[in-house]
Design a protein around this motif. Sequence first.
Motif, mmCIF file in Angstrom:
data_model
loop_
_atom_site.group_PDB
_atom_site.id
_atom_site.type_symbol
_atom_site.label_atom_id
_atom_site.label_comp_id
_atom_site.label_asym_id
_atom_site.label_seq_id
_atom_site.Cartn_x
_atom_site.Cartn_y
_atom_site.Cartn_z
ATOM 1 N N GLY A 51 -2.779 3.371 8.978
ATOM 2 C CA GLY A 51 -3.497 2.609 9.916
ATOM 3 C C GLY A 51 -2.832 2.805 11.258
ATOM 4 N N PHE A 52 -1.755 3.614 11.298
ATOM 5 C CA PHE A 52 -0.964 3.939 12.534
ATOM 6 C C PHE A 52 -1.174 5.189 12.753
ATOM 7 C CE2 PHE A 52 1.043 -0.074 11.568
ATOM 8 C CZ PHE A 52 1.774 -0.759 12.371
ATOM 9 N N ALA A 53 -1.184 5.403 14.222
ATOM 10 C CA ALA A 53 -1.258 6.875 14.782
ATOM 11 C C ALA A 53 0.042 7.802 14.539
ATOM 12 C CB ALA A 53 -1.672 7.053 16.142
ATOM 13 N N SER A 54 1.286 6.734 14.695
ATOM 14 C CA SER A 54 2.410 7.412 14.815
ATOM 15 C C SER A 54 3.333 6.686 13.686
ATOM 16 C CB SER A 54 3.247 7.684 15.726
ATOM 17 O OG SER A 54 4.440 8.270 15.705
ATOM 18 N N TRP A 55 2.992 6.846 12.278
ATOM 19 C CA TRP A 55 4.157 6.018 11.372
ATOM 20 C C TRP A 55 5.691 6.615 11.491
ATOM 21 C CZ3 TRP A 55 3.385 1.816 9.244
ATOM 22 C CH2 TRP A 55 4.111 1.234 8.027
ATOM 23 N N ARG A 56 5.748 7.831 11.967
ATOM 24 C CA ARG A 56 7.062 8.194 12.166
ATOM 25 C C ARG A 56 7.979 7.513 13.214
ATOM 26 N NH1 ARG A 56 9.904 9.976 16.211
ATOM 27 N NH2 ARG A 56 8.139 9.904 17.639
ATOM 28 N N ALA A 57 7.323 6.710 14.309
ATOM 29 C CA ALA A 57 7.763 5.990 15.140
ATOM 30 C C ALA A 57 8.167 4.428 14.615
ATOM 31 C CB ALA A 57 6.752 5.865 16.312
ATOM 32 N N LEU A 79 13.649 14.192 26.267
ATOM 33 C CA LEU A 79 12.635 13.418 25.780
ATOM 34 C C LEU A 79 12.399 13.454 24.327
ATOM 35 C CD1 LEU A 79 10.321 13.397 28.820
ATOM 36 C CD2 LEU A 79 11.022 11.096 27.757
ATOM 37 N N ARG A 80 12.528 12.592 23.804
ATOM 38 C CA ARG A 80 12.547 12.582 22.102
ATOM 39 C C ARG A 80 11.170 11.631 21.456
ATOM 40 N NH1 ARG A 80 17.409 13.565 19.722
ATOM 41 N NH2 ARG A 80 17.108 11.915 18.463
ATOM 42 N N VAL A 81 10.303 11.356 22.119
ATOM 43 C CA VAL A 81 9.399 10.224 21.602
ATOM 44 C C VAL A 81 8.260 10.888 20.952
ATOM 45 C CG1 VAL A 81 8.174 10.460 23.918
ATOM 46 C CG2 VAL A 81 8.068 8.310 22.554
ATOM 47 N N LEU A 110 9.091 -5.930 26.435
ATOM 48 C CA LEU A 110 7.666 -5.478 26.846
ATOM 49 C C LEU A 110 7.440 -4.042 26.441
ATOM 50 C CD1 LEU A 110 5.182 -6.215 27.856
ATOM 51 C CD2 LEU A 110 5.878 -5.562 30.168
ATOM 52 N N LEU A 111 8.711 -3.097 26.675
ATOM 53 C CA LEU A 111 8.571 -1.706 26.256
ATOM 54 C C LEU A 111 8.548 -1.795 24.799
ATOM 55 C CD1 LEU A 111 10.725 -0.093 28.968
ATOM 56 C CD2 LEU A 111 8.234 0.259 28.898
ATOM 57 N N ALA A 112 9.482 -2.389 24.071
ATOM 58 C CA ALA A 112 9.273 -2.343 22.726
ATOM 59 C C ALA A 112 8.113 -2.764 22.081
ATOM 60 C CB ALA A 112 10.657 -3.230 22.210
ATOM 61 N N ALA A 113 7.585 -3.606 22.648
ATOM 62 C CA ALA A 113 6.437 -4.197 21.974
ATOM 63 C C ALA A 113 4.987 -2.832 22.368
ATOM 64 C CB ALA A 113 5.833 -5.402 22.652
ATOM 65 N N GLN A 114 5.208 -2.206 23.480
ATOM 66 C CA GLN A 114 4.231 -1.391 23.870
ATOM 67 C C GLN A 114 4.475 -0.370 22.892
ATOM 68 O OE1 GLN A 114 3.087 -0.671 27.877
ATOM 69 N NE2 GLN A 114 4.916 -1.688 28.215
ATOM 70 N N LEU A 115 5.761 0.260 22.448
ATOM 71 C CA LEU A 115 5.812 1.246 21.795
ATOM 72 C C LEU A 115 5.015 1.023 20.322
ATOM 73 C CD1 LEU A 115 9.365 2.536 22.340
ATOM 74 C CD2 LEU A 115 7.409 3.888 22.685
ATOM 75 N N TRP A 116 5.438 -0.134 19.930
ATOM 76 C CA TRP A 116 4.801 -0.441 18.451
ATOM 77 C C TRP A 116 3.111 -0.448 18.792
ATOM 78 C CZ3 TRP A 116 1.444 -3.939 16.426
ATOM 79 C CH2 TRP A 116 1.240 -4.197 14.967
#
Length: 370
Positions: free
Chosen positions: A173-179, A234-236, A273-279
């Motif tokens: 259900g996630f686009a990036s489970w790696r993240a 950049l490693r994202v 806020l950035l952490a929440a957006q990354l999720w």
Amino acid sequence: MSTAASETAFGIEEEFMFLSSDLLRPMAAAEAARLELLRDPAVARYVGAEFLASQLEHSSPVLASRQQAFEALNGFRERLGRIAESMGVLAAGTGAPFDTDGWPAPTPGRRYERIRESVRAVADDHQLNALHVHVNVPSRDAGVHALNGVRPWIPVLLALGSNSPFWHGRDTGFASWRALLARRWATSGCPPHFRDAADYDARAARIVDVGASVDLACIAWDARLSERFPTLELRVFDAQLDAESSVLLAILARALVVTSLTAAPLPPAPSELLAAQLWLAARDGLHGRLVNPVSGELDAAAEVVRALLEHVQPALQAHGDGGFVEAALAQRLREGTGAEHQRAAFRAGGAVKLSALLHHSLVQAPLPTP
């Protein structure tokens, strides 16, 4: 990256995973493939081992242009695909394997052993593959200034580079489970806001001092200053299916860093806020909503992509990349990221179709776009 590199030089690191062609599970084939690649003088300098025995890394030469990036990535991928075929396995550019069968086989080496001892059971699920982009910066102070400018855009970069929807043979259900898996490490996600290089170096060293990272190179922020090269890294991004996707993200990353080197700094975005957006970006990819760094308002991810394009347009135009990036981003917004392509292949025919997609994406890489 050479210390003599021009101020807009960049480099691309791609991680690949060897998978069984039927079940798409990791295979400890990397060392045999690496030894074969070391016999090829065109790529021998640029291939290395990674954390797992199923992984291989290709670090490009120092690059000055999009055309050079296409040539380097396509050339290596063609060689890697041919070797994998001869071994009866797949070499895949995907953020995480489709399935796993227990503890992953490690790559021998004292540093890797220290990391495994430090992170313990976290290592069991660390079957992750990423795309890393290095962009030259004139100094560490300039790199910190650029890093602060890059921070608010990191969530939309993750959304654009999402390519790991499956884990243990099912759709997460996630686009990036790696993240999501990467968040288990002591350092992950968006870096803090720093005053200058001295502040960055002192705080990074303190993380190592307290034992949360075995060394500076193991600090796993989604963007950081390199300890080996005069670059901002950049490693994202997840590892990408095809070379064109990797080049698009690398060119976009270069433009963002170049823009951030001279742009007036925005007010520091709150880390929570950035952490929440990354999720959210990891979950929804380009189909969700993110904070637009320009307006500060919640916006559709597609609109944040367009804001990013406008933000870096002068840097893109200066390198002759404006048309390519604009067209490639429009296609990505229309057709989806690697996560959507993987899901579509799986819906069409399960692991067989997904295997065909992974093979085709690596071996049949698109030709360079003029």
